[in-house]
Each structure stands twice: as C-alpha cells, then as structure tokens.
Design a protein around this motif. Structure first.
Motif, PDB file in Angstrom:
ATOM      1  N   ILE A 190       0.864  -1.167   0.000  1.00  0.00           N
ATOM      2  CA  ILE A 190       0.000   0.000   0.000  1.00  0.00           C
ATOM      3  C   ILE A 190       0.905   1.223   0.000  1.00  0.00           C
ATOM      4  N   GLN A 191       0.356   2.344  -0.470  1.00  0.00           N
ATOM      5  CA  GLN A 191       1.156   3.555  -0.584  1.00  0.00           C
ATOM      6  C   GLN A 191       0.435   4.703   0.095  1.00  0.00           C
ATOM      7  N   ALA A 192       1.202   5.564   0.739  1.00  0.00           N
ATOM      8  CA  ALA A 192       0.644   6.715   1.441  1.00  0.00           C
ATOM      9  C   ALA A 192       0.525   7.892   0.485  1.00  0.00           C
ATOM     10  N   GLY A 193      -0.602   7.983  -0.178  1.00  0.00           N
ATOM     11  CA  GLY A 193      -0.861   9.102  -1.078  1.00  0.00           C
ATOM     12  C   GLY A 193       0.171   9.224  -2.177  1.00  0.00           C
ATOM     13  N   ASN A 205      -1.137  17.732   3.444  1.00  0.00           N
ATOM     14  CA  ASN A 205      -1.132  16.767   2.344  1.00  0.00           C
ATOM     15  C   ASN A 205      -2.315  15.808   2.512  1.00  0.00           C
ATOM     16  N   PRO A 206      -3.493  16.191   2.011  1.00  0.00           N
ATOM     17  CA  PRO A 206      -4.669  15.338   2.207  1.00  0.00           C
ATOM     18  C   PRO A 206      -4.538  13.966   1.556  1.00  0.00           C
ATOM     19  N   GLY A 207      -3.673  13.844   0.539  1.00  0.00           N
ATOM     20  CA  GLY A 207      -3.458  12.539  -0.084  1.00  0.00           C
ATOM     21  C   GLY A 207      -2.865  11.543   0.887  1.00  0.00           C
ATOM     22  N   VAL A 208      -1.982  12.013   1.750  1.00  0.00           N
ATOM     23  CA  VAL A 208      -1.375  11.147   2.768  1.00  0.00           C
ATOM     24  C   VAL A 208      -2.346  10.942   3.926  1.00  0.00           C
ATOM     25  N   TYR A 251       0.491  14.241  12.118  1.00  0.00           N
ATOM     26  CA  TYR A 251      -0.363  15.379  11.767  1.00  0.00           C
ATOM     27  C   TYR A 251       0.457  16.635  11.513  1.00  0.00           C
ATOM     28  N   TYR A 252       1.516  16.832  12.241  1.00  0.00           N
ATOM     29  CA  TYR A 252       2.395  17.978  12.016  1.00  0.00           C
ATOM     30  C   TYR A 252       3.042  17.888  10.635  1.00  0.00           C
ATOM     31  N   ARG A 253       3.506  16.715  10.289  1.00  0.00           N
ATOM     32  CA  ARG A 253       4.251  16.512   9.044  1.00  0.00           C
ATOM     33  C   ARG A 253       3.354  16.508   7.808  1.00  0.00           C
TER      34      ARG A 253
END
Length: 122
Positions: free
Chosen positions: A27-30, A85-88, A79-81
């Motif tokens: 799986i990939q994070a965004g 980036n809503p995709g992540v 959440y800070y990072r």
C-alpha cells in the motif's frame, strides 16, 4: 479490564500491519514514495507496535503511560508533518494506522485511569 487489554493488543497489531504493508510496498501513502521516508522507519514502527502491544499484558501502569506518551508523539508528528497533504492523510496507510492508534490511545488511557494495584499480603 482483560477485554480492554485484548482490544489494545489488536489495535497495536492493526497499526503494525499498516506499517508492514507500507514497508513492503503493498500500500502507498498518497503521493509519497519509498524514497520519501528514511529507510526502515516503517519496519521499526511496526516492530515497536508489536512489542508495545505485547507488554500491555504485563499490567504495569508505567508501561501504559509510556505507551500513551510515545503513541501520542507518533500521532502528533504525523499530523504535524502531513497536515497539508490530504493525499497522505486520507490514504489507506494513514487511515489504518491513525484510526488504530487513536483508539489505542483511548484504550490505554482507560487502563491507566482504571488500573488498581492488587492488594499486597500482610
């Protein structure tokens, strides 16, 4: 109390599974690729969640508090990072790990509040 401990273990294992699937590239994070994370960090995170889930049954309040603190730092860092980036944030790894981690936080908090040390023999 055993049910909550077991639920916390399952949640820790779900978080670990999310990290392992991410590390294996299943799986990939965004829009992030493997090159966007330090090598091995997701594998270390997965192993830490397995270890943390296992020590829940030691019934040591200090370990639950430590788990609460470390888990809260992991969530806060995420959440800070990636807040911009809503995709992540809405990716499968993001949702799998963070939902499990937030529920784990609630379970650990409950254990810390409700734990009563067994009476010692006189």
């Amino acid at each position: 109390m055993k049910r909550i401990m077991f639920a916390c273990l399952i949640l820790a294992l779900v978080a670990a599974l999310g990290y392992f699937l991410l590390g294996a590239g299943l799986i990939q994070a965004g829009n992030l690729g493997a090159e966007d994370a330090p090598p091995g960090i997701v594998w270390v995170a997965g192993v830490c969640y397995i270890g943390g889930g296992a020590v829940i049954f030691l019934k040591r309040r200090v370990l639950w508090i430590l788990g609460l603190a470390v888990n809260a730092l992991v969530i806060a860092f995420f959440y800070y990072r990636y807040a911009g980036n809503p995709g992540v944030m809405t990716s499968a790894p993001g949702l799998i790990t963070k939902i499990a981690q937030l529920l784990l936080e609630v379970g650990l908090f409950y254990l810390v509040l409700k734990f009563k040390k067994p009476a010692t023999a006189k």
